[in-house]
Enzyme design. Structure first.
Site, PDB file in Angstrom:
ATOM      1  N   GLU A   1       0.811  -1.227   0.000  1.00 22.94           N
ATOM      2  CA  GLU A   1       0.000   0.000   0.000  1.00 22.94           C
ATOM      3  C   GLU A   1       0.843   1.276   0.000  1.00 22.94           C
ATOM      4  OE1 GLU A   1      -0.567  -2.591   1.977  1.00 22.94           O
ATOM      5  OE2 GLU A   1      -2.683  -3.179   1.779  1.00 22.94           O
TER       6      GLU A   1
ATOM      7  N   LYS B   1     -17.699  -0.994   5.943  1.00 25.78           N
ATOM      8  CA  LYS B   1     -18.003  -2.026   4.957  1.00 25.78           C
ATOM      9  C   LYS B   1     -19.503  -2.090   4.654  1.00 25.78           C
ATOM     10  CE  LYS B   1     -16.862  -6.836   4.005  1.00 25.78           C
ATOM     11  NZ  LYS B   1     -16.279  -8.071   4.563  1.00 25.78           N
TER      12      LYS B   1
ATOM     13  N   PHE C   1     -11.567  -7.780  13.605  1.00 26.25           N
ATOM     14  CA  PHE C   1     -10.418  -8.192  12.790  1.00 26.25           C
ATOM     15  C   PHE C   1     -10.024  -7.077  11.815  1.00 26.25           C
ATOM     16  CE2 PHE C   1      -8.831 -10.218   8.837  1.00 26.25           C
ATOM     17  CZ  PHE C   1      -7.614 -10.639   9.342  1.00 26.25           C
ATOM     18  N   GLN C   2      -8.766  -6.768  11.788  1.00 27.40           N
ATOM     19  CA  GLN C   2      -8.207  -5.709  10.932  1.00 27.40           C
ATOM     20  C   GLN C   2      -8.869  -4.353  11.162  1.00 27.40           C
ATOM     21  OE1 GLN C   2      -8.019  -7.225   6.832  1.00 27.40           O
ATOM     22  NE2 GLN C   2      -5.954  -7.954   7.236  1.00 27.40           N
TER      23      GLN C   2
ATOM     24  N   MET D   1      24.150   9.586   2.703  1.00 31.41           N
ATOM     25  CA  MET D   1      23.957  10.868   3.388  1.00 31.41           C
ATOM     26  C   MET D   1      24.209  10.700   4.885  1.00 31.41           C
ATOM     27  SD  MET D   1      23.176  14.023   2.729  1.00 31.41           S
ATOM     28  CE  MET D   1      21.908  14.506   1.548  1.00 31.41           C
TER      29      MET D   1
END
Lengths: 185, 556
Positions: B43, B155, B105-106, B466
């Site tokens: 993602e 959802k 969940f999630q 760097m």
């Protein structure tokens, strides 16, 4: 430019410089960092956490807060007392203005206002006429205690609480201020 | 409902990743052939692709992710876009509204996790809110000072059916675009600039976002005032223009820093004046008696430097308002410009050519000759970014994309992919160090799947360059955890992903490898083994003022 040392982390302030012409803004510095803000917000999910999260993230600190419905449905009025921390004091207002859920912000710090705080206390005495004379109201009484409320400006409420200590405080709760301009705008 | 609303907003491309909490949206996706969906491999890659897309074409990039880890993987990408004012719409799935708060969940508090890195965010728990929210989100993301907006949709709302209401005009009481415009000091600003003995203009990303480059050029020429740019302002003023100071800031050019530190009037346009621009704040532009700040975001006024004259407006609007006020400029202007030319002579950009190692500048100079002013260069973060910024005469906006404010390693490859989707006919070059590259290298699959013509220039120095340079110069020379000897063989890695790649270790091989990259249609990777000790110069030591910049050692 000035040789005056700036406080660590403070924004570059040019007020001690010697401009060739009078400048339109008078850069501020050294003023009280405590700001009193009246904020009208939308009653959306997460508005309070967005406001409080922004204040924390920008390095400011909330000293007092009160929230209640405003006269417009779906909108709440917040009164905030915020310490600007190391930021320029006007940043508090400017950053709040950026939030989409904030409809209106007013800095009332130096304005002529009605400012009221509420304290409710339970004291270990039954004789409270001296307190009532000062403007307290008795909410209820028990065999060994009295519950009273008092409203006033912050300092008055502070003085009242100090006086209560002499009577023995069993419990005390105190609100943040609600503030309104004295003159209708 | 979500997809119809996106079509209505003119969306044609979505970068996303499906999961449990956004499956109802994905179920409907095949019914919307106008919405092209790019399946990413992580993602974070989706967020950077949407970011690169938006920076390349100006339209908001759109991202889909599921709840919990899917949405949280967007956070770095949202922050990157937020810091650089890039318009983006992130649509995340959330658990059913009745399950919110039960640690389903999630489930995660995505609004809570992202509110400090988004311009605004919405939690949608009711289908009735949806069309308005999506319409508002696009408006907020793309107008004013742009930024990412997140829409978290439960959802059950994704599955709900509703009549689509007629589209309404956006009216958000807390978001009034012209509410804070302040241009009353435009005349004063013009006079201050014209009458100055030693004026300097610094131009930031806001100039590019508001398409103010012509107004800036007109103003600079009319007021005979030199212009430096911030890292994100690169391209807002042509670097080969006689009035150009190139890049400012703590890795800016010596002549620009000299000009800033000696200016009597400093005008800062479309920029935040952050610590990378000012170095030690108390010593920033110490001779300036007048600071002029132009920005669309009023909160930038006095956030870091308190201006004497402030114009709160879109940069183009502000610069155009100033133009008529510039008449005769101060007669000392010629001396000032001559002084700057002398500084340009005394403090040129330079690097060591012949120590036996391939130098990053050699690679970039060859690349830029091929790019001319036609290709988009997307850089990662670190030494590669500053070399890519300094070693080319960018002459217009849109040619250089990088993560400035957030400094997100791993940005370049997915952002280059997003830029290529936005500009399919424009050559896109991706410049990255090996450290940042492996952070998002899985997106090579996307480049291969869609046969995107992206040339990947890996400046491989086997270390976090760097950080290594900072440790060498500012942390007592203690090289701590910067060694990247153990990395994949990048040519084999490219092969594993299905794209051609070559390794280059000598200067003589740079040209042929670049030729091969240009000949190849589709992605191509070149692993340039550069001088492991190559450093970025100029550089201002941490905590020091812009006066104290170090330059590259005078070599051969």
């Amino acid at each position: 430019m000035s040789d005056r040392p700036l406080p660590p982390g403070s924004p570059r302030d040019h007020d001690a410089g010697a401009p060739k012409e009078p400048l339109p803004t008078s850069p501020r510095g050294g003023e009280d960092r405590l700001r009193v803000l009246s904020v009208l917000v939308e009653d959306n999910s997460g508005t309070l956490s967005k406001v409080s999260g922004l204040i924390r993230r920008r390095g400011f600190h909330v000293r007092a807060i009160s929230i209640g419905p405003s006269r417009e449905p779906g909108r709440f009025r917040m009164t905030l007392e915020v310490d600007a921390g190391h930021a320029e004091a006007d940043q508090v207002l400017k950053q709040l203005e950026r939030l989409v859920d904030v409809v209106e912000v007013e800095d009332l710090t130096d304005h002529d206002v009605h400012s009221r705080e509420l304290v409710v206390a339970r004291v270990a005495v039954s004789e409270v006429s001296a307190l009532v004379d000062k403007g307290a109201r008795v909410l209820d009484t028990g065999p060994t205690w009295t519950t009273i409320e008092f409203a006033g400006e912050g300092e008055e409420v502070g003085g009242f609480v100090d006086e209560l200590r002499r009577h023995g405080i069993l419990d005390v709760v105190r609100s943040g201020p609600v503030v309104m301009r004295r003159t209708a705008s | 409902m979500v997809l119809e609303a996106l079509e209505q907003e003119g969306v044609d491309l979505i970068f996303g990743y499906p999961g449990g909490a956004n499956l109802p949206i994905y179920q409907r996706l095949p019914d919307h052939p106008k919405l092209r969906h790019i399946l990413v491999r992580h993602e974070q890659g989706a967020a950077h692709m949407a970011d690169g897309y938006a920076r390349a074409c100006g339209r908001p990039g759109v991202v889909f992710a599921t709840s919990g880890p899917g949405a949280l993987n967007l956070v770095t990408g949202l922050c990157t876009a937020y810091m650089d004012s890039v318009p983006m719409i992130a649509i995340t799935g959330q658990v059913n509204s009745a399950q919110v708060g039960r640690d389903a969940f999630q489930e995660s508090d995505v609004i809570g996790a992202t509110s400090s890195v988004t311009k605004h965010s919405y939690l949608v728990t009711n289908i009735a809110q949806l069309p308005r929210v999506i319409h508002e989100a696009f408006h907020i993301a793309a107008t004013g000072r742009p930024g990412p907006v997140l829409i978290d949709i439960c959802k059950d709302v994704q599955m709900a059916e509703a009549e689509r209401p007629a589209r309404q005009r956006v009216d958000i009481p807390g978001y009034q675009l012209n509410g804070h415009v302040k241009l009353d000091q435009a005349g004063l600003a013009a006079t201050a600039l014209a009458k100055a003995e030693r004026p300097v203009i610094l131009a930031g990303h806001g100039v590019i976002l508001s398409h103010a480059e012509q107004a800036l050029l007109d103003l600079a020429e009319k007021a005979g005032t030199p212009v430096g740019t911030t890292l994100l302002g690169i391209g807002s003023f042509p670097v080969n223009h006689p009035l150009s100071l190139h890049m400012t800031g703590f890795m800016g050019t010596g002549w620009c820093l000299k000009a800033v530190q000696n200016a009597d009037v400093l005008m800062m346009v479309g920029m935040r004046v952050d610590d990378r621009v000012t170095a030690r704040l108390a010593d920033f532009a110490p001779k300036a008696t007048t600071f002029i700040h132009v920005d669309i975001d009023g909160s930038e006024m006095g956030k870091n430097v308190r201006p004497h004259i402030e114009l709160v407006a879109d940069a183009r609007q502000a610069l155009e308002a100033m133009l008529p006020g510039i008449d005769s400029v101060d007669e000392g202007r010629g001396r000032w410009l001559a002084q700057i030319d002398a500084w340009r002579e005394d403090h040129p950009l330079r690097y060591t050519h012949s120590n036996g190692h391939l130098q990053p500048q050699d690679v970039l100079i060859d690349m830029y000759k091929r790019c001319r002013s036609e290709a988009v260069v997307v850089a990662d973060v670190g030494q590669n970014q500053i070399w890519a910024a300094l070693w080319w005469n960018y002459d217009r906006p849109g040619l250089f994309i990088n993560s400035g404010g957030a400094g997100t390693m791993g940005f370049a490859l997915p952002a280059a992919i997003g830029a290529k989707f936005a500009l399919p006919d424009v050559p896109v070059w991706c410049v990255a160090g090996e450290g940042g590259f492996v952070m998002t290298a899985q997106e090579l699959s996307v480049a291969v799947e869609h046969q995107l013509d992206i040339k990947i220039v890996l400046l491989n120095n086997f270390s976090l360059g760097m950080v290594r340079q900072f440790q060498d110069d500012f942390y007592g020379g203690v090289r701590s955890q910067v060694d990247l000897t153990h990395m994949p063989d990048f040519v084999k890695l490219a092969d594993a992903y299905g794209l051609p790649g070559v390794r280059v270790e000598k200067l003589a091989d740079v040209g042929p490898a670049m030729d091969a990259a240009e000949r190849t249609r589709g992605p191509f990777l070149i692993d340039f083994r550069i001088d492991p000790e190559a450093n970025v110069y100029p550089i201002v030591p941490l905590g020091k003022s812009l006066n104290d910049f170090w330059e590259a050692p005078v070599g051969e």
